[in-house]
Motif scaffolding. Sequence first.
Motif, PDB file in Angstrom:
ATOM      1  N   VAL A 169       0.955  -1.709   0.154  1.00  0.00           N
ATOM      2  CA  VAL A 169       0.096   0.339  -0.065  1.00  0.00           C
ATOM      3  C   VAL A 169       0.504   1.506   0.078  1.00  0.00           C
ATOM      4  N   VAL A 170       1.857   1.295   0.834  1.00  0.00           N
ATOM      5  CA  VAL A 170       2.617   1.811   1.571  1.00  0.00           C
ATOM      6  C   VAL A 170       3.426   2.691   0.165  1.00  0.00           C
ATOM      7  N   TYR A 207       2.727   1.756  -3.291  1.00  0.00           N
ATOM      8  CA  TYR A 207       1.598   1.722  -4.476  1.00  0.00           C
ATOM      9  C   TYR A 207       1.125   3.067  -4.215  1.00  0.00           C
ATOM     10  N   GLY A 208       1.097   4.027  -2.732  1.00  0.00           N
ATOM     11  CA  GLY A 208       1.230   5.108  -3.473  1.00  0.00           C
ATOM     12  C   GLY A 208       2.047   6.449  -3.458  1.00  0.00           C
ATOM     13  N   LYS A 249       2.306   6.263  -6.677  1.00  0.00           N
ATOM     14  CA  LYS A 249       1.098   7.278  -7.244  1.00  0.00           C
ATOM     15  C   LYS A 249       1.932   8.872  -6.910  1.00  0.00           C
ATOM     16  N   ILE A 278       1.615  10.240  -4.433  1.00  0.00           N
ATOM     17  CA  ILE A 278       0.011  11.379  -3.499  1.00  0.00           C
ATOM     18  C   ILE A 278       0.968  11.955  -2.312  1.00  0.00           C
TER      19      ILE A 278
END
Lengths: 172, 192
Positions: free
Chosen positions: A16-17, A19-20, A23, A25
């Motif tokens: 999750v981290v 991927y963020g 991306k 963000i």
Amino acid sequence: MNLISKMIIPLFVLFVVFYGYKKKIMIYDTFLEGAKEGLITVFHIFPAILAMVFAINIFLNSHILEILFSTFTPFFEKINLPIQILPMAFVRPISGTASLAIMNDIFANFGPDSFVGRLASTLQGCTDTTIYVLALYFGSIKINKTRYALSTGLFADLIGIIASFIIVHLIF
Amino acid sequence: MINKLWGFFIIVGILFTLFMGNIESLNDTILTSATNGVEMVLDLLPIIVLWSGIMKIAEKSGLLYKVGNLVKPLLHKLFPSLKKDSKALGYITSNIVANAMGLGSAATPFGLKAMEEMQKENEKKEEASDAMITFLVLNTSGVTIVPTTVIALRMMYHSANPEEIIITAILATICSSIAGLTLDYFRRRKNR
């Protein structure tokens, strides 16, 4: 199996981290924003948890279940159902810790590999604390008209209990 | 229904304890229950706050939406009343996956978020929506594939094969989930 379930959380967080990050963000700010929302959620569910723990404790500590079920012992012996499983089946939808405590007793007295031990394991694994979960989830969004949720959930639990009994009989 | 049940627990519990003459223990129970409740919330608090943060990243980065997309065809059949691009779908998926892996406490924050998202699409805010009930039936009939606590406890008591109950638990779960979803399906239709 154990290793897999131990790896899931770390890998999930990593993924999750990462991927963020990819991306682009603002991961840290986003985390804080979510954490704040989480704090508000806890604030909302606190009264519901307190209310349920209060009522369930009073009910379970009155020992009404033990006394009620002890009168059924002869009948259950006749149909070859171990009486120890009854309080557990009844408590399972109300309290996870209470049913775990009963399962612990069953393991200590009969062993985990006895029929009743396997049945208890299956029961604990196949259903959830329906009443507690409903109080918690509906309480968190302030819904008081739950319509047919409780009876449907308890019906599923009942089928789970019956199915456990049949399946453990067939497999072992 | 929860109102009645809550009253039932308290009234029957107190009356029966009084009837058995355990006034002393009743006092204890009432006073310690609040503490137990606080302990339970304190256990949940860090987990919910932490996972809400992590899941916010998953939400903002679009990951949650992607995961929801993956199982969309199936979820749409189960939750026909939810919007096609509903955020709830992603949370429902995460909740079910975490539950299935026996990570009950990690599943709770996802479930609460799913309820929150479904509440946004709910027309009567006081009343449970169809989707919420289906979700809770699915959730409480327990799609557990790896019941971690049970296996740990079986190991503690020296079971010859602690994992042997995985298969029976899965089979029983399938039965209860199907039974619950079927009943939910018919009652949902009857309600229209």
